[in-house]
Design a protein around this motif. Sequence first.
Motif, PDB file in Angstrom:
ATOM      1  N   LYS A  51      -3.176  18.621   5.592  1.00  0.00           N
ATOM      2  CA  LYS A  51      -1.886  18.024   5.219  1.00  0.00           C
ATOM      3  C   LYS A  51      -0.996  17.812   6.442  1.00  0.00           C
ATOM      4  O   LYS A  51      -0.255  16.828   6.519  1.00  0.00           O
ATOM      5  CB  LYS A  51      -1.185  18.906   4.192  1.00  0.00           C
ATOM      6  N   ASP A  52      -1.074  18.705   7.416  1.00  0.00           N
ATOM      7  CA  ASP A  52      -0.296  18.557   8.657  1.00  0.00           C
ATOM      8  C   ASP A  52      -0.643  17.270   9.400  1.00  0.00           C
ATOM      9  O   ASP A  52       0.181  16.733  10.136  1.00  0.00           O
ATOM     10  CB  ASP A  52      -0.551  19.730   9.609  1.00  0.00           C
ATOM     11  N   GLN A  70      -5.722   4.465  -3.272  1.00  0.00           N
ATOM     12  CA  GLN A  70      -4.909   4.875  -2.125  1.00  0.00           C
ATOM     13  C   GLN A  70      -4.560   6.370  -2.161  1.00  0.00           C
ATOM     14  O   GLN A  70      -4.723   7.061  -1.163  1.00  0.00           O
ATOM     15  CB  GLN A  70      -3.598   4.105  -2.090  1.00  0.00           C
ATOM     16  N   LYS A  71      -4.041   6.820  -3.281  1.00  0.00           N
ATOM     17  CA  LYS A  71      -3.562   8.202  -3.346  1.00  0.00           C
ATOM     18  C   LYS A  71      -4.666   9.215  -3.039  1.00  0.00           C
ATOM     19  O   LYS A  71      -4.495  10.055  -2.154  1.00  0.00           O
ATOM     20  CB  LYS A  71      -2.906   8.479  -4.693  1.00  0.00           C
ATOM     21  N   PRO A  72      -5.825   9.152  -3.723  1.00  0.00           N
ATOM     22  CA  PRO A  72      -6.863  10.121  -3.364  1.00  0.00           C
ATOM     23  C   PRO A  72      -7.416   9.897  -1.955  1.00  0.00           C
ATOM     24  O   PRO A  72      -7.834  10.865  -1.300  1.00  0.00           O
ATOM     25  CB  PRO A  72      -7.940   9.941  -4.434  1.00  0.00           C
ATOM     26  N   LEU A  73      -7.405   8.654  -1.477  1.00  0.00           N
ATOM     27  CA  LEU A  73      -7.907   8.401  -0.126  1.00  0.00           C
ATOM     28  C   LEU A  73      -7.054   9.061   0.950  1.00  0.00           C
ATOM     29  O   LEU A  73      -7.574   9.479   1.985  1.00  0.00           O
ATOM     30  CB  LEU A  73      -8.025   6.897   0.142  1.00  0.00           C
ATOM     31  N   VAL A  74      -5.757   9.168   0.718  1.00  0.00           N
ATOM     32  CA  VAL A  74      -4.895   9.851   1.698  1.00  0.00           C
ATOM     33  C   VAL A  74      -5.427  11.264   1.932  1.00  0.00           C
ATOM     34  O   VAL A  74      -5.650  11.678   3.074  1.00  0.00           O
ATOM     35  CB  VAL A  74      -3.422   9.881   1.222  1.00  0.00           C
ATOM     36  N   MET A  90       0.878  -1.172   0.000  1.00  0.00           N
ATOM     37  CA  MET A  90       0.000   0.000   0.000  1.00  0.00           C
ATOM     38  C   MET A  90       0.916   1.223   0.000  1.00  0.00           C
ATOM     39  O   MET A  90       0.977   1.975   0.974  1.00  0.00           O
ATOM     40  CB  MET A  90      -0.920   0.005   1.218  1.00  0.00           C
ATOM     41  N   PRO A  91       1.665   1.432  -1.076  1.00  0.00           N
ATOM     42  CA  PRO A  91       2.720   2.442  -1.085  1.00  0.00           C
ATOM     43  C   PRO A  91       2.250   3.868  -0.837  1.00  0.00           C
ATOM     44  O   PRO A  91       2.974   4.655  -0.235  1.00  0.00           O
ATOM     45  CB  PRO A  91       3.360   2.284  -2.466  1.00  0.00           C
ATOM     46  N   GLU A  92       1.061   4.208  -1.265  1.00  0.00           N
ATOM     47  CA  GLU A  92       0.585   5.584  -1.071  1.00  0.00           C
ATOM     48  C   GLU A  92       0.286   5.885   0.390  1.00  0.00           C
ATOM     49  O   GLU A  92       0.304   7.039   0.809  1.00  0.00           O
ATOM     50  CB  GLU A  92      -0.638   5.861  -1.945  1.00  0.00           C
ATOM     51  N   PHE A  93       0.024   4.840   1.179  1.00  0.00           N
ATOM     52  CA  PHE A  93      -0.267   5.052   2.594  1.00  0.00           C
ATOM     53  C   PHE A  93       0.995   5.377   3.397  1.00  0.00           C
ATOM     54  O   PHE A  93       0.911   5.660   4.591  1.00  0.00           O
ATOM     55  CB  PHE A  93      -1.020   3.863   3.184  1.00  0.00           C
ATOM     56  N   LYS A  94       2.164   5.380   2.742  1.00  0.00           N
ATOM     57  CA  LYS A  94       3.384   5.869   3.402  1.00  0.00           C
ATOM     58  C   LYS A  94       3.252   7.355   3.732  1.00  0.00           C
ATOM     59  O   LYS A  94       3.974   7.874   4.575  1.00  0.00           O
ATOM     60  CB  LYS A  94       4.611   5.666   2.515  1.00  0.00           C
ATOM     61  N   ALA A  95       2.325   8.047   3.063  1.00  0.00           N
ATOM     62  CA  ALA A  95       2.106   9.470   3.328  1.00  0.00           C
ATOM     63  C   ALA A  95       1.719   9.706   4.790  1.00  0.00           C
ATOM     64  O   ALA A  95       2.023  10.756   5.356  1.00  0.00           O
ATOM     65  CB  ALA A  95       1.030  10.026   2.397  1.00  0.00           C
ATOM     66  N   PHE A  96       1.058   8.720   5.399  1.00  0.00           N
ATOM     67  CA  PHE A  96       0.767   8.788   6.832  1.00  0.00           C
ATOM     68  C   PHE A  96       2.046   8.357   7.523  1.00  0.00           C
ATOM     69  O   PHE A  96       2.398   7.183   7.523  1.00  0.00           O
ATOM     70  CB  PHE A  96      -0.395   7.863   7.190  1.00  0.00           C
ATOM     71  N   ARG A  97       2.769   9.289   8.074  1.00  0.00           N
ATOM     72  CA  ARG A  97       4.157   9.012   8.459  1.00  0.00           C
ATOM     73  C   ARG A  97       4.451   9.088   9.958  1.00  0.00           C
ATOM     74  O   ARG A  97       5.603   9.219  10.363  1.00  0.00           O
ATOM     75  CB  ARG A  97       5.089   9.918   7.676  1.00  0.00           C
ATOM     76  N   ASP A 130     -15.913   3.796   1.655  1.00  0.00           N
ATOM     77  CA  ASP A 130     -16.478   2.931   0.621  1.00  0.00           C
ATOM     78  C   ASP A 130     -15.489   2.774  -0.528  1.00  0.00           C
ATOM     79  O   ASP A 130     -15.816   2.263  -1.582  1.00  0.00           O
ATOM     80  CB  ASP A 130     -17.817   3.471   0.117  1.00  0.00           C
ATOM     81  N   GLY A 131     -14.277   3.240  -0.303  1.00  0.00           N
ATOM     82  CA  GLY A 131     -13.235   3.197  -1.324  1.00  0.00           C
ATOM     83  C   GLY A 131     -13.043   4.527  -2.022  1.00  0.00           C
ATOM     84  O   GLY A 131     -12.059   4.724  -2.725  1.00  0.00           O
ATOM     85  N   GLU A 132     -13.987   5.449  -1.797  1.00  0.00           N
ATOM     86  CA  GLU A 132     -13.898   6.772  -2.400  1.00  0.00           C
ATOM     87  C   GLU A 132     -14.137   7.892  -1.388  1.00  0.00           C
ATOM     88  O   GLU A 132     -13.468   8.908  -1.420  1.00  0.00           O
ATOM     89  CB  GLU A 132     -14.916   6.903  -3.542  1.00  0.00           C
TER      90      GLU A 132
END
Length: 189
Positions: A127-128, A76-80, A26-33, A171-173
């Motif tokens: 974003k913070d 994933q990306k838009p869900l972040v 789930m590479p985009e979820f790396k944004a949650f750091r 719901d995925g979106e």
Amino acid sequence: MGTTWKHPQLGTFEYDGIAWVARVPMPEFKAFRFDPGYSNAKRSKGIHELAFEAADEHDIPSTEAIALANKVLENQKPLVATIAKALWSDFNGQGPKSGMWWHGGLDEVAEALSDTIDVDEPPESAKDLLKYLSVSRVTVRKKVDGAKGLVVEVSFHAGFEDEHGVGVLTDGERVIGIGYTSDVTAFKS
């Protein structure tokens, strides 16, 4: 070794008594750091637990459950951004009411961050929030209060809620509920 189930794209899952679980990219979820400091939960490297709730080891995920999991993985990306915006709105008392202590309580969130992880500056934007959350598990849930049918809970370790963590239903979106991990309910219509 426990009971396993193999999916051709998602991999091999093991039944843990509650759900079928596997670690998947789930590479985009790396944004949650956020790094909660636990030995078994360091900062994300983009691999997280994907789980499908199950009554027992014979309760294999349905086609619908797999499709919903894939929808979350594909989005994933838009869900972040969607998750961060939904939490930010909740902290500011906007949008659907989560019923949580932090709804409309940005000052309380800032105080909790200060007490828990010694943050001097409160978050100033959605974003913070990425630096105060880390994905602990993504679960396809069969039954959630207020939801019709299957939903996905993205569970987080959170710098402002270290006792219970944070669960976000999707719901995925869209975000359809916010609360404590494993106790989150859908927003009331």
